[in-house]
Motif scaffolding. Structure first.
Motif, short mmCIF file in Angstrom:
data_model
loop_
_atom_site.label_atom_id
_atom_site.label_comp_id
_atom_site.label_asym_id
_atom_site.label_seq_id
_atom_site.Cartn_x
_atom_site.Cartn_y
_atom_site.Cartn_z
N GLY A 210 0.78 -1.23 0.00
CA GLY A 210 0.00 0.00 0.00
C GLY A 210 0.81 1.27 0.00
O GLY A 210 0.23 2.35 0.15
N ALA A 211 2.13 1.19 -0.18
CA ALA A 211 2.96 2.40 -0.21
C ALA A 211 3.88 2.39 -1.43
O ALA A 211 5.10 2.50 -1.30
CB ALA A 211 3.78 2.49 1.08
N PRO A 212 3.32 2.28 -2.65
CA PRO A 212 4.19 2.22 -3.84
C PRO A 212 4.96 3.51 -4.08
O PRO A 212 6.12 3.48 -4.51
CB PRO A 212 3.19 1.93 -4.98
N THR A 213 4.34 4.65 -3.83
CA THR A 213 5.04 5.92 -4.04
C THR A 213 6.20 6.06 -3.07
O THR A 213 7.29 6.54 -3.44
CB THR A 213 4.07 7.09 -3.88
N VAL A 214 5.99 5.66 -1.83
CA VAL A 214 7.07 5.70 -0.84
C VAL A 214 8.21 4.78 -1.27
O VAL A 214 9.39 5.13 -1.13
CB VAL A 214 6.54 5.30 0.54
N ALA A 215 7.88 3.62 -1.83
CA ALA A 215 8.91 2.70 -2.30
C ALA A 215 9.75 3.33 -3.39
O ALA A 215 10.99 3.24 -3.37
CB ALA A 215 8.26 1.41 -2.80
N LEU A 216 9.11 4.00 -4.34
CA LEU A 216 9.86 4.62 -5.43
C LEU A 216 10.70 5.79 -4.94
O LEU A 216 11.84 5.97 -5.37
CB LEU A 216 8.89 5.08 -6.52
N VAL A 217 10.16 6.58 -4.03
CA VAL A 217 10.92 7.72 -3.50
C VAL A 217 12.13 7.24 -2.70
O VAL A 217 13.25 7.74 -2.89
CB VAL A 217 10.00 8.61 -2.63
N LEU A 218 11.92 6.26 -1.82
CA LEU A 218 13.04 5.75 -1.02
C LEU A 218 14.06 5.03 -1.89
O LEU A 218 15.27 5.12 -1.64
CB LEU A 218 12.52 4.82 0.07
N GLU A 245 28.58 0.35 -7.52
CA GLU A 245 27.78 -0.86 -7.63
C GLU A 245 26.51 -0.77 -6.79
O GLU A 245 25.44 -1.18 -7.22
CB GLU A 245 28.61 -2.07 -7.21
N ALA A 246 26.64 -0.24 -5.57
CA ALA A 246 25.47 -0.11 -4.71
C ALA A 246 24.45 0.83 -5.31
O ALA A 246 23.24 0.59 -5.26
CB ALA A 246 25.89 0.38 -3.33
N SER A 247 24.93 1.91 -5.93
CA SER A 247 24.02 2.86 -6.55
C SER A 247 23.31 2.25 -7.74
O SER A 247 22.09 2.41 -7.92
CB SER A 247 24.80 4.11 -6.97
N LEU A 248 24.04 1.53 -8.56
CA LEU A 248 23.42 0.87 -9.72
C LEU A 248 22.42 -0.19 -9.28
O LEU A 248 21.35 -0.34 -9.89
CB LEU A 248 24.50 0.26 -10.60
N ALA A 249 22.76 -0.93 -8.23
CA ALA A 249 21.83 -1.95 -7.73
C ALA A 249 20.55 -1.31 -7.21
O ALA A 249 19.44 -1.78 -7.50
CB ALA A 249 22.50 -2.77 -6.63
N ALA A 250 20.68 -0.22 -6.45
CA ALA A 250 19.49 0.47 -5.95
C ALA A 250 18.65 1.02 -7.08
O ALA A 250 17.41 0.94 -7.06
CB ALA A 250 19.91 1.59 -4.99
N ALA A 251 19.31 1.58 -8.11
CA ALA A 251 18.57 2.10 -9.25
C ALA A 251 17.85 0.99 -10.00
O ALA A 251 16.70 1.14 -10.44
CB ALA A 251 19.51 2.87 -10.18
N ALA A 256 12.77 -1.85 -11.31
CA ALA A 256 11.95 -3.06 -11.35
C ALA A 256 10.68 -2.89 -10.53
O ALA A 256 9.60 -3.31 -10.94
CB ALA A 256 12.76 -4.25 -10.82
N VAL A 257 10.80 -2.25 -9.36
CA VAL A 257 9.62 -1.99 -8.55
C VAL A 257 8.68 -1.03 -9.26
O VAL A 257 7.45 -1.18 -9.21
CB VAL A 257 10.04 -1.43 -7.17
N GLY A 258 9.24 -0.03 -9.95
CA GLY A 258 8.40 0.89 -10.72
C GLY A 258 7.63 0.16 -11.81
O GLY A 258 6.44 0.46 -12.05
N ALA A 259 8.27 -0.79 -12.48
CA ALA A 259 7.56 -1.58 -13.49
C ALA A 259 6.46 -2.41 -12.86
O ALA A 259 5.37 -2.55 -13.44
CB ALA A 259 8.57 -2.48 -14.22
N LEU A 260 6.71 -2.96 -11.68
CA LEU A 260 5.68 -3.72 -10.97
C LEU A 260 4.50 -2.83 -10.60
O LEU A 260 3.33 -3.23 -10.75
CB LEU A 260 6.29 -4.37 -9.73
N VAL A 261 4.80 -1.64 -10.10
CA VAL A 261 3.75 -0.70 -9.73
C VAL A 261 2.90 -0.33 -10.94
O VAL A 261 1.67 -0.28 -10.88
CB VAL A 261 4.37 0.56 -9.09
#
Length: 567
Positions: A210-218, A245-251, A256-261
């Protein structure tokens, strides 16, 4: 070591908090409120009703309904978890207990992830204390472990954490997933696969709860933070290729989460702009909900302010500031506000932990005295009211209970009483320990706040639990109606809220269907506030009025019971 750090910590100040004490405190905090409590009104029982419908196959898993009502929360993950548990557990187990088991694990995971998040942030070079000229300063790992203990204590001390973290709702799932995301970014300089797995679970769980926007922002903030960190924070960069590498992984995970949303059409952020009066109310909420973490967090920002002036914020400050800012922003723009603020408590507790190495002895004493007076007084009030309920003395508290909860009859239960006595004895021992000479441990100033918050919650969930169940659950209301309905297995409903509908399903063992559906039942339940609308729109079979049942002490929330003529 960092010569500009405001933390001056010797090695003898970072001794470990005994593991048995920390684990015991966490276990008591998790169990209290989950074990032995009836489902309360609101989302706590409403989401249980949807889980039961899904587990029984009466509704679709992607679009669940309860007597024709869609859930108020768009997040489906909590419903899925509860329904899966109901299908796996033995049928003779109480459904409320079954569904609470995974949520107990989520709260425990939140505490663990907070501890490790603070631990890894405290290990970063710019978070280290000042190096002494002749040695003797705190070693990095021991310093990080001591701050992690303090951060966990600060989280449990927050007054607003207690109730929402012990309810079977999507908000607890969101809290856990937010904390996993926080841990993933904090641990990324030192671990590779564990933070990546936590990031996937955290952002994906936020989107599905129930918090897709929060997921994308974080997720976007995490990618930016890990990329913009200074080289001084990038310990192990050559070994792990961090922060790139950490930045690319987070991006990548965020994309992927944005595509799911987008694929599931989950992005439905309902913005609510508060009025001036609502803003004042939200400000008061901030004051008590995050107490005592927010004063310590402000002090931490002040003492570490020199690290924030050059625009290249270190991870141990930038990460929690970002998460707190997102939480406060959604608190002022979404409902319910307290559940939105809940997501920022782990990050706020982290900032509070970094205040510990900078506290003066007088400030630590002020925290101790205020905490001692506040929680001791609160515990005394709880005990006095319980004694008045049991014996009628003192008379005034007994009269207040009778006025606020008419019809309530207290019963003496020995197991909760023994738990309350044990918790009170532990608090007395803790106060005695704190009054001794324990100046060295930097986490000592948060022992009494965390212990006092746990004490108050345990006493409420033992001594006052029958009273709270009576006032906050629908059990007696449903039982009154069920006694009249006999062996009926179904009832039609009109105008009932999701939590009222779930209450008749859980406490009354009834199959509820909306009026006008293909299923024909001999009984009808109508919300009293919707009676006029039902009379205007229903010209079907005649119904005979039987009784009016209401929730304890709240006659404005009542349900009218009708019987079909001729049945």
């Amino acid at each position: 070591m960092n010569s500009t750090s405001p933390a001056i910590v010797a090695q003898n100040a970072v001794r470990r908090l005994p593991r048995w004490a920390l684990i015991g405190l966490c276990a008591a905090y998790v169990l209290a409120g989950f074990w032995g409590r009836a489902p309360w009104k609101g989302a706590d029982i409403a989401e249980l009703g949807y889980m039961l419908e899904m587990a029984a196959g009466h509704t679709r898993w992607m679009q669940p309904t309860l007597a024709g009502l869609a859930p108020e929360n768009d997040g489906l993950l909590a419903y899925w978890i509860g329904a899966w548990m109901l299908q796996l557990a033995p049928s003779n187990w109480a459904p409320e207990l079954v569904t609470r088991l995974p949520f107990m694990a989520m709260l425990a995971l939140t505490l663990v992830a907070t501890w490790y998040g603070v631990y890894y942030l405290a290990r970063s070079p710019r978070a280290q204390p000042v190096a002494f000229a002749f040695g003797g300063e705190a070693r990095p790992n021991d310093y990080a472990r001591a701050l992690a203990d303090g951060g966990l204590l600060a989280l449990m001390a927050c007054l607003g954490l207690a109730r929402p973290s012990h309810e079977v709702t999507s908000y607890l799932v969101q809290l856990t997933c937010t904390t996993l995301t926080f841990y993933a970014v904090a641990a990324s300089p030192y671990r590779r696969w564990t933070p990546l797995a936590a990031l996937v679970l955290g952002l994906g769980g936020l989107a599905l709860s129930g918090a897709p926007t929060v997921a994308l922002v974080l997720g976007a903030a995490s990618a930016v933070l890990t990329r913009l960190l200074s080289d001084a924070d990038a310990e192990g960069r050559q070994r792990l290729g961090w922060p790139r590498e950490a930045s690319l992984a987070a991006a990548g995970v965020t994309a992927a989460v944005g595509a799911l949303v987008y694929q599931l059409d989950l992005a439905h952020w309902r913005l609510v702009w508060p009025s001036f009066g609502e803003t004042r109310s939200l400000a008061r909420l901030l004051l008590w909900f995050a107490w005592p973490a927010w004063p310590l967090a402000l002090w931490s920002l002040w003492r570490w302010r020199h690290h924030l002036r050059n625009g290249r914020w270190p991870l141990h400050l930038g990460l929690p500031i970002c998460f707190v800012a997102v939480s406060v922003a959604i608190t002022f723009t979404t409902q319910p506000a307290d559940r939105a603020l809940l997501l920022g408590l782990p990050a706020l507790a982290t900032l509070a932990a970094f205040a510990l190495p900078t506290l003066s002895r007088s400030m630590g004493a002020l925290i101790d005295w205020f905490t001692l007076l506040f929680f001791t007084s609160a515990a005394l009030v709880i005990w006095v009211v319980w004694l008045a309920m049991q014996t009628g003395f003192p008379a005034q508290p007994a009269a207040n209970v009778a006025r606020l909860a008419p019809g309530f009859r207290p019963e003496l239960s020995w197991l909760p009483l023994l738990c309350a006595v044990a918790a009170t004895g532990a608090w007395m021992w803790l106060v005695k320990w704190r009054a001794g000479r324990h100046r060295a441990a930097i986490w000592k100033s948060l022992v009494l706040p965390a212990g006092g918050a746990a004490l108050g919650w345990i006493l409420l969930m033992t001594l006052w639990l029958p009273l709270l169940d009576y006032a906050l659950s629908y059990a007696s209301m449903v039982q009154s109606a069920r006694a009249l309905m006999g062996t009926a297995t179904c009832a039609e409903v009109y105008g009932l809220s999701p939590d009222q509908t779930a209450a008749f399903q859980v406490h009354g063992d009834l199959r509820l269907v909306p009026t006008g559906s293909a299923t024909r039942c001999d009984w009808l339940l109508v919300d009293r506030n919707q009676l006029v609308g039902w009379l205007e729109t229903h010209d079907g079979p005649n119904w005979i009025y039987e009784t009016n049942v209401w929730r304890q002490g709240e006659q404005r929330e009542s349900v009218l019971v009708y019987r079909r003529a001729g049945s």
